[in-house]
Write a protein that holds these residues in place. Structure first.
Motif, short mmCIF file in Angstrom:
data_model
loop_
_atom_site.label_atom_id
_atom_site.label_comp_id
_atom_site.label_asym_id
_atom_site.label_seq_id
_atom_site.Cartn_x
_atom_site.Cartn_y
_atom_site.Cartn_z
N LYS A 75 -4.66 59.97 17.25
CA LYS A 75 -5.37 60.02 18.80
C LYS A 75 -6.20 58.84 18.73
O LYS A 75 -6.97 58.59 17.52
CB LYS A 75 -6.07 61.26 18.80
N VAL A 76 -6.32 58.05 19.51
CA VAL A 76 -6.79 56.78 19.65
C VAL A 76 -7.88 56.80 21.05
O VAL A 76 -7.36 57.07 22.15
CB VAL A 76 -6.19 55.57 19.76
N VAL A 133 -5.32 57.65 23.87
CA VAL A 133 -3.74 57.76 23.73
C VAL A 133 -3.50 58.61 22.60
O VAL A 133 -4.26 58.60 21.45
CB VAL A 133 -3.05 56.32 23.50
N ILE A 134 -2.31 59.40 22.44
CA ILE A 134 -1.80 60.04 21.14
C ILE A 134 -0.28 59.52 21.04
O ILE A 134 0.48 59.21 21.64
CB ILE A 134 -1.95 61.32 21.46
N LYS A 135 -0.07 59.39 19.73
CA LYS A 135 1.27 59.21 19.17
C LYS A 135 1.64 60.01 18.43
O LYS A 135 0.83 60.29 17.44
CB LYS A 135 1.50 57.71 18.63
N THR A 138 -6.60 61.81 13.44
CA THR A 138 -5.52 62.79 13.36
C THR A 138 -5.71 63.62 14.52
O THR A 138 -6.80 64.36 14.78
CB THR A 138 -5.25 63.47 11.91
N ALA A 139 -4.37 63.82 15.10
CA ALA A 139 -4.31 64.90 15.93
C ALA A 139 -3.41 66.00 15.42
O ALA A 139 -2.22 65.64 15.06
CB ALA A 139 -3.95 64.22 17.47
N ARG A 140 -3.77 67.17 16.13
CA ARG A 140 -2.87 68.36 15.59
C ARG A 140 -2.66 69.31 16.70
O ARG A 140 -3.58 69.54 17.43
CB ARG A 140 -3.44 68.91 14.37
N ARG A 158 3.59 53.02 27.92
CA ARG A 158 5.06 52.88 27.57
C ARG A 158 5.28 53.50 26.09
O ARG A 158 6.41 54.09 25.63
CB ARG A 158 5.71 51.94 27.74
N ILE A 159 4.37 53.04 25.18
CA ILE A 159 4.67 53.26 23.59
C ILE A 159 4.04 54.22 22.84
O ILE A 159 4.15 54.58 21.67
CB ILE A 159 4.32 51.90 22.73
N VAL A 160 3.10 55.23 23.83
CA VAL A 160 2.64 56.19 23.30
C VAL A 160 3.00 57.46 23.85
O VAL A 160 3.68 57.39 24.92
CB VAL A 160 0.85 56.23 23.32
N ASP A 161 2.84 58.64 23.24
CA ASP A 161 3.30 59.97 24.01
C ASP A 161 2.50 60.42 25.12
O ASP A 161 2.89 61.07 25.88
CB ASP A 161 3.51 60.82 22.68
#
Length: 138
Positions: A79-80, A134-136, A69-71, A115-118
Motif C-alpha cells: 500500500k502506497v 494505491v495497492i498492488k 504491507t497490506a493484508r 492502470r498498473i495498480v490493483d
C-alpha cells in the motif's frame, strides 16, 4: 476500495526533490522484493511510486510517500499513500484522463499509475492538497 489491514511497520519518505523520488522508489522496490513480488511487479510498483512522488515534486513541491504491507485475508500487497499540501486537483476525473496535464508533461502519470495498480483512490482538496492511495496485490 476495500479497507485492508496494514502492518504496523510503515516506511516514510519525505519528498521535495529528485533524490527523494529515487529514495521512495527504492524503498518500495525493497519492500516488494521482501514480499516476494515478481520482478515485473517490482518494476510496476517502483514505477507507480516514482510517478506519485514525481507529481509531489512537480506540483506541490513537498509532501511524503508512505509505504507499507497490506493484508486482506490471504492476500498480501503493498500500500502506497502519497500526500501533499499543494494545489490539489480541481477536476480529478479530468486529471485521470490520458494526455491531460497542467504542467509540461505527457499527462500519463496518474492514469498510468491507476492502470498498473490493483486499487487506486484519490482525494483532492483544491488549494489544500492531494492524497493518492494505491495497492498492488501479489
Amino acid at each position: 476500495m476495500n479497507a485492508p489491514a496494514a502492518d504496523p511497520a510503515v516506511l516514510l519518505q519525505r519528498v521535495s526533490c529528485d533524490s527523494d523520488v529515487v529514495a521512495a522508489r527504492q524503498l518500495a522496490r525493497r519492500l516488494a522484493d521482501e514480499l516476494e513480488f515478481s520482478r515485473p511487479d517490482q518494476a510496476l510498483i517502483a514505477t507507480a511510486v516514482s510517478e506519485l512522488a514525481r507529481n509531489i515534486v512537480n506540483y506541490a513541491k513537498e509532501g511524503e510517500v508512505e509505504i507499507c504491507t497490506a493484508r486482506a485475508g490471504a492476500r498480501t500487497g503493498i500500500k502506497v499513500t502519497a500526500r501533499d499540501r499543494g494545489p490539489g486537483l480541481a477536476d480529478v476525473e479530468l486529471a485521470l484522463q490520458d494526455g491531460y496535464s497542467t504542467g509540461n508533461s505527457l499527462g500519463l502519470g496518474l492514469p498510468g499509475t491507476r492502470r498498473i495498480v490493483d486499487e487506486f483512490d484519490i482525494c483532492s482538496n483544491p488549494g489544500r492538497g492531494l492524497v493518492v492511495t494505491v495497492i498492488k496485490w501479489r
